[in-house]
Motif scaffolding. Structure first.
Motif, PDB file in Angstrom:
ATOM      1  N   ALA A 199       1.399   4.066  -2.936  1.00 41.90           N
ATOM      2  CA  ALA A 199       1.133   5.473  -2.607  1.00 41.90           C
ATOM      3  C   ALA A 199       2.322   6.361  -2.922  1.00 41.90           C
ATOM      4  O   ALA A 199       2.156   7.535  -3.277  1.00 41.90           O
ATOM      5  CB  ALA A 199       0.764   5.595  -1.125  1.00 41.90           C
ATOM      6  N   PHE A 218       0.837  -1.208   0.000  1.00 43.19           N
ATOM      7  CA  PHE A 218       0.000   0.000   0.000  1.00 43.19           C
ATOM      8  C   PHE A 218       0.869   1.254   0.000  1.00 43.19           C
ATOM      9  O   PHE A 218       0.645   2.188  -0.789  1.00 43.19           O
ATOM     10  CB  PHE A 218      -0.918  -0.013   1.220  1.00 43.19           C
ATOM     11  CG  PHE A 218      -1.675   1.269   1.434  1.00 43.19           C
ATOM     12  CD1 PHE A 218      -2.807   1.556   0.690  1.00 43.19           C
ATOM     13  CD2 PHE A 218      -1.246   2.194   2.371  1.00 43.19           C
ATOM     14  CE1 PHE A 218      -3.503   2.743   0.881  1.00 43.19           C
ATOM     15  CE2 PHE A 218      -1.923   3.388   2.567  1.00 43.19           C
ATOM     16  CZ  PHE A 218      -3.062   3.663   1.813  1.00 43.19           C
ATOM     17  N   LEU A 219       1.875   1.263   0.876  1.00 43.01           N
ATOM     18  CA  LEU A 219       2.762   2.433   0.951  1.00 43.01           C
ATOM     19  C   LEU A 219       3.596   2.574  -0.318  1.00 43.01           C
ATOM     20  O   LEU A 219       3.838   3.697  -0.785  1.00 43.01           O
ATOM     21  CB  LEU A 219       3.672   2.309   2.170  1.00 43.01           C
ATOM     22  CG  LEU A 219       2.975   2.354   3.535  1.00 43.01           C
ATOM     23  CD1 LEU A 219       3.958   2.047   4.654  1.00 43.01           C
ATOM     24  CD2 LEU A 219       2.319   3.714   3.760  1.00 43.01           C
ATOM     25  N   PRO A 247      -6.709   0.816  -3.434  1.00 44.07           N
ATOM     26  CA  PRO A 247      -5.943   1.225  -2.248  1.00 44.07           C
ATOM     27  C   PRO A 247      -6.675   0.913  -0.947  1.00 44.07           C
ATOM     28  O   PRO A 247      -6.052   0.543   0.051  1.00 44.07           O
ATOM     29  CB  PRO A 247      -5.760   2.738  -2.444  1.00 44.07           C
ATOM     30  CG  PRO A 247      -5.898   2.953  -3.908  1.00 44.07           C
ATOM     31  CD  PRO A 247      -6.921   1.952  -4.353  1.00 44.07           C
TER      32      PRO A 247
END
Length: 523
Positions: A39, A35-36, A221
């Motif tokens: 992002a 996820f990070l 996300p």
């Protein structure tokens, strides 16, 4: 007679709760970092596609970060972020960045100029072109990068157990240390299946028409974030204190298994590498740790040993174990190695370990100083009458002993010496010995008994009441089964032990393993 050997399915059924917890932790680490990475990596890829002068630098930095060995990267993170999930997530994030950034950049710059010009001619803004033209066309390439990052993270996440972040690596590294194939496969098979399933799922999404999955991609996300909560599920239970045990200790009869059976010990436990365990206890991140009774870090971090009042830890007297064929090949070897017999007591070994573990002196210097002090050091003869190969496990005490033996052989014989230190746990060292990759290495009677011989519980109970009966049993069995000879014991007993901070032990009035369990029952 030995107990019947478990098959893989029986082992996994018995360990199903722990296996499920570790799988959840593994998934959580993978999805949090992914996820990070999405992002950060997606915007970076878009940025360098717009400002192409930056592309070389950004991709080069991401590429260099990915070339750092996994263990080294985790090691770099510990001083900054401590132990646990945070350094593991940052390390996984770093490994996932390159494929996401690169594929986002490649996907966008690969779109033909005519398509972009047509969009501009229709009056679209830059933002509209990005979301309605560029990203939809580039999406298959971007998803390919996310697929690659996902598979990388599933694999690298197995190393997270070294720094107490959990995951399926706990089984894998415990199995390697214990020479337990079932344990290795119990961690490796689920990790491989996770990688295959996640890769296949993302492959289906990648091949689907963008219009059909547009809504899904908008919530992608959110899905990643939701899946990240898997990491928190195993932490829903616990106790008032937290223990940190090494992977090997978790699977041993004289480790976590014995503590549960003999003491009924129930404590929230995380698996952690020996390299960071002691400092984590000192910094109050852990309350109880599994350690070694002669470890120099006991003194360095002001830890105290909890008395094993039920005697589950057998004698662990150190001695070199040598191939019998090597003793025939090198006639002067046995006499030379026995020069160290009886010379190192528990307190002496603790001080020697303190110098390497805390004062950061080299094992070579510590070994040489000891030999000189005890009139055992002689200048190397520079002999060429055959090569003796010394092995060692991967902790300071073994490095010190290997250096002592190297100097003794070089000073008292005409043999050459090659050291193969840091071979890992017991399984790797012993396999190297039996496969004629090394001639000898220092071993411990308790490890030889429990990990390598695995005797019947009745035999175990009968012979572990004193050091001599344990030594005699392993010496006889090793000679019969493996053609390996135990030489004379060095003198010290480096047994397993449970440890706490000295002040905490005093404040809680916990001085034995029994009083530890009594405290946990009340709190």
């Amino acid at each position: 007679m030995d107990e019947p050997q478990q098959n893989l399915w029986q082992f996994m059924s018995e360990q199903s709760d722990k296996l499920l917890n570790q799988t959840f932790q593994h998934l959580g680490l993978t999805f949090i970092s992914l996820f990070l990475a999405v992002a950060i990596g997606l915007p970076l890829g878009i940025l360098i596609a717009r400002k192409r002068k930056l592309s070389g630098s950004v991709l080069a930095v991401a590429g260099i970060l990915q070339t750092i060995p996994s263990i080294a990267l985790l090691g770099f993170m510990i001083p900054l972020l401590g132990i646990g999930a945070k350094p593991a997530i940052v390390a996984l994030l770093i490994y996932a960045l390159l494929p996401i950034i690169r594929n986002t950049y490649t996907g966008i710059v690969g779109i033909s100029a005519e398509v972009k010009e047509a969009a501009m001619a229709m009056g679209m803004s830059k933002m509209q072109i990005l979301f309605k033209v560029e990203l939809p066309i580039a999406m298959p390439v971007i998803l390919a990068g996310i697929r690659t990052a996902t598979v990388i993270n599933v694999g690298v996440a197995t190393l997270a157990s070294y720094i107490a972040a959990g995951g399926l690596g706990e089984f894998i590294f415990g199995g390697i240390s214990l020479n337990n194939t079932n344990m290795i496969l119990a961690g490796a098979i689920p990790a491989a299946l996770l990688a295959i399933i996640l890769d296949a799922a993302l492959a289906v999404i990648q091949k689907t028409d963008f219009k059909k999955i547009r809504r899904f991609l908008y919530v992608f996300p959110v899905i990643l974030l939701a899946l990240s909560t898997f990491y928190l599920l195993p932490k829903a239970y616990g106790s008032s204190l937290t223990a940190g045990f090494t992977p090997e200790f978790m699977g041993r009869r004289d480790g976590d298994l014995g503590l549960k059976k003999e003491y009924g010990l129930k404590i929230h436990t995380i698996v952690i590498s020996d390299a960071v365990m002691y400092k984590a206890a000192y910094e109050k991140e852990l309350d109880v740790i599994s350690g070694y009774s002669t470890d120099g870090r006991l003194k360095a971090f002001d830890l105290t040993i909890l008395k094993d009042d039920k005697g589950i830890f057998p004698p662990y007297y150190a001695a070199p174990i040598v191939r019998e064929s090597s003793l025939k090949k090198f006639p002067a070897l046995e006499q030379t190695l026995n020069l160290l017999s009886g010379k190192i007591t528990d307190s002496v070994m603790t001080d020697l370990n303190y110098r390497t573990d805390y004062l950061k002196q080299t094992p070579e210097r510590v070994a040489k100083d000891f030999l000189i002090k005890n009139d055992l050091y002689k200048a190397p003869r520079g002999g060429k009458k055959g090569l003796i190969r010394i092995g060692s496990k991967i902790f300071g005490e073994q490095y010190i002993l290997a250096e002592m033996y190297r100097m003794l052989i070089q000073g008292n014989t005409d043999y050459e010496v090659a050291t193969k230190t840091g071979l890992g746990g017991t399984k790797i060292c012993f396999d190297a010995l039996t496969n004629d990759q090394i001639d000898f290495y220092p071993e411990y009677t308790g490890t030889g008994l429990i990990v390598l011989l695995k005797p019947d519980p009745k035999i175990f109970k009968r012979i572990t009441h004193n050091k001599d009966s344990t030594y005699q049993y392993v010496s006889k069995q090793f000679s019969q089964q493996f053609k390996i000879k135990w030489l004379k014991p060095i003198g010290f007993n480096n047994s397993y032990a449970l440890m706490m901070r000295r002040k905490q032990s005093k404040d809680l009035n916990v001085t034995t393993i029994t009083t530890l369990q009594q405290y946990l029952d009340k709190n």
